[in-house]
Design a protein around this motif. Structure first.
Motif, PDB file in Angstrom:
ATOM      1  N   GLY A  54       0.794  -1.219   0.000  1.00 18.57           N
ATOM      2  CA  GLY A  54       0.000   0.000   0.000  1.00 18.57           C
ATOM      3  C   GLY A  54       0.827   1.269   0.000  1.00 18.57           C
ATOM      4  N   TRP A  55       2.175   1.177  -0.033  1.00 21.28           N
ATOM      5  CA  TRP A  55       3.001   2.388  -0.004  1.00 21.28           C
ATOM      6  C   TRP A  55       2.634   3.347  -1.120  1.00 21.28           C
ATOM      7  N   GLY A  56       2.413   2.836  -2.301  1.00 19.89           N
ATOM      8  CA  GLY A  56       2.225   3.687  -3.469  1.00 19.89           C
ATOM      9  C   GLY A  56       0.800   4.117  -3.736  1.00 19.89           C
ATOM     10  N   ASP A  57      -0.089   4.001  -2.766  1.00 18.41           N
ATOM     11  CA  ASP A  57      -1.469   4.431  -2.971  1.00 18.41           C
ATOM     12  C   ASP A  57      -1.578   5.894  -2.562  1.00 18.41           C
ATOM     13  N   PHE A  58      -1.575   6.781  -3.552  1.00 21.00           N
ATOM     14  CA  PHE A  58      -1.561   8.222  -3.299  1.00 21.00           C
ATOM     15  C   PHE A  58      -2.897   8.896  -3.613  1.00 21.00           C
ATOM     16  N   PRO A 129     -15.647  29.092 -17.230  1.00 23.87           N
ATOM     17  CA  PRO A 129     -16.052  29.323 -15.843  1.00 23.87           C
ATOM     18  C   PRO A 129     -15.568  28.220 -14.898  1.00 23.87           C
ATOM     19  N   HIS A 130     -14.958  27.174 -15.421  1.00 20.49           N
ATOM     20  CA  HIS A 130     -14.585  26.009 -14.619  1.00 20.49           C
ATOM     21  C   HIS A 130     -13.106  26.008 -14.262  1.00 20.49           C
ATOM     22  N   GLN A 131     -12.813  25.602 -13.044  1.00 20.02           N
ATOM     23  CA  GLN A 131     -11.432  25.401 -12.587  1.00 20.02           C
ATOM     24  C   GLN A 131     -10.997  24.009 -13.041  1.00 20.02           C
ATOM     25  N   HIS A 132      -9.756  23.893 -13.499  1.00 18.65           N
ATOM     26  CA  HIS A 132      -9.196  22.604 -13.920  1.00 18.65           C
ATOM     27  C   HIS A 132      -8.096  22.212 -12.944  1.00 18.65           C
ATOM     28  N   TYR A 133      -7.921  20.911 -12.745  1.00 19.32           N
ATOM     29  CA  TYR A 133      -6.937  20.412 -11.785  1.00 19.32           C
ATOM     30  C   TYR A 133      -6.064  19.358 -12.446  1.00 19.32           C
ATOM     31  N   THR A 134      -4.800  19.412 -12.135  1.00 19.49           N
ATOM     32  CA  THR A 134      -3.849  18.390 -12.558  1.00 19.49           C
ATOM     33  C   THR A 134      -3.078  17.966 -11.321  1.00 19.49           C
ATOM     34  N   SER A 135      -3.153  16.688 -10.982  1.00 18.40           N
ATOM     35  CA  SER A 135      -2.403  16.199  -9.822  1.00 18.40           C
ATOM     36  C   SER A 135      -1.252  15.328 -10.309  1.00 18.40           C
ATOM     37  N   PHE A 136      -0.240  15.192  -9.452  1.00 15.52           N
ATOM     38  CA  PHE A 136       0.982  14.491  -9.849  1.00 15.52           C
ATOM     39  C   PHE A 136       1.647  13.882  -8.624  1.00 15.52           C
ATOM     40  N   ASN A 166       5.935   9.784 -11.473  1.00 14.15           N
ATOM     41  CA  ASN A 166       5.271   8.516 -11.710  1.00 14.15           C
ATOM     42  C   ASN A 166       3.974   8.815 -12.456  1.00 14.15           C
ATOM     43  N   ARG A 167       4.002   8.643 -13.759  1.00 13.22           N
ATOM     44  CA  ARG A 167       2.892   9.049 -14.617  1.00 13.22           C
ATOM     45  C   ARG A 167       1.613   8.252 -14.378  1.00 13.22           C
ATOM     46  N   GLN A 168       1.702   7.098 -13.746  1.00 11.56           N
ATOM     47  CA  GLN A 168       0.475   6.341 -13.484  1.00 11.56           C
ATOM     48  C   GLN A 168      -0.428   7.055 -12.485  1.00 11.56           C
ATOM     49  N   TYR A 169       0.112   8.001 -11.745  1.00 16.09           N
ATOM     50  CA  TYR A 169      -0.678   8.751 -10.772  1.00 16.09           C
ATOM     51  C   TYR A 169      -1.124  10.109 -11.295  1.00 16.09           C
ATOM     52  N   ASP A 170      -0.732  10.496 -12.497  1.00 18.13           N
ATOM     53  CA  ASP A 170      -1.158  11.771 -13.050  1.00 18.13           C
ATOM     54  C   ASP A 170      -2.672  11.754 -13.241  1.00 18.13           C
ATOM     55  N   TYR A 171      -3.276  12.899 -12.986  1.00 15.21           N
ATOM     56  CA  TYR A 171      -4.701  13.030 -13.221  1.00 15.21           C
ATOM     57  C   TYR A 171      -4.982  14.461 -13.666  1.00 15.21           C
ATOM     58  N   ALA A 172      -5.780  14.602 -14.684  1.00 20.64           N
ATOM     59  CA  ALA A 172      -6.195  15.941 -15.134  1.00 20.64           C
ATOM     60  C   ALA A 172      -7.678  15.899 -15.461  1.00 20.64           C
TER      61      ALA A 172
END
Length: 173
Positions: A54-58, A129-136, A166-172
């Motif tokens: 479970g270490w890599g569950d972000f 009018p919408h805010q966009h999010y990118t997580s990494f 770690n691109r597997q955790y990228d989200y936009a």
């Protein structure tokens, strides 16, 4: 679209008066799109999950970072605007975390932490009018041997640290 790069890092862990781990990086954001980005915000967090299953569950950490960006956008006194090809740095230059036993793994009497940098960028297009999010997520390694465990109480200079996205955790959205 907003791109992120980092200046640094250096990394300090101390157990003593401060009992704190500190990852010092300066994120630089660049608007690589064709539209003006407004209400630009970033949150970075040093994450110290114990090593093991479970270490890599972000997922929860990414949500926490994006929730902070959302709250900061609502409460913040200033805004950053980035025009196409424009950069901005100096946002939240450090990411501290108080060490507790829940962060530290002990194997064969050796105490270490296994850090990662989790963050979120929030921005809005001028015409939207919408805010966009990118997580990494950036995993943190020793640069000489790519091991990821850092001994508690030993500082590590910048040239001995490697941050790998770690691109597997990228989200936009």
């Amino acid at each position: 679209e907003v791109q992120i790069t980092f200046t640094g890092p250096n990394f300090r862990t101390k157990l003593g008066n401060t009992e704190q781990a500190w990852l010092h990086v300066v994120p630089e954001l660049k608007n690589i799109g064709h539209s003006v980005a407004t209400h630009v915000r970033i949150a970075t967090m040093l994450i110290l999950h114990p090593w093991g299953n479970g270490w890599g569950d972000f997922r929860n950490d990414r949500k926490k970072a994006c929730d902070w960006v959302t709250k900061e956008a609502a409460d913040g006194p200033t805004d950053v605007v980035l025009f196409p090809d424009e950069s901005y740095d100096g946002i939240r230059p450090g990411s501290p975390e108080f060490l507790t036993e829940s962060h530290i793994t002990t194997l064969d009497k050796v105490r270490f932490i296994t850090p990662a940098l989790v963050g979120c960028i929030g921005y809005q297009f001028q015409s939207s009018p919408h805010q966009h999010y990118t997580s990494f997520v950036y995993e943190i390694f020793h640069s000489n041997d790519r091991t990821r465990h850092f001994l508690v109480g030993q500082d590590v200079p910048a040239e001995q640290i490697l941050m790998v996205r770690n691109r597997q955790y990228d989200y936009a959205d």
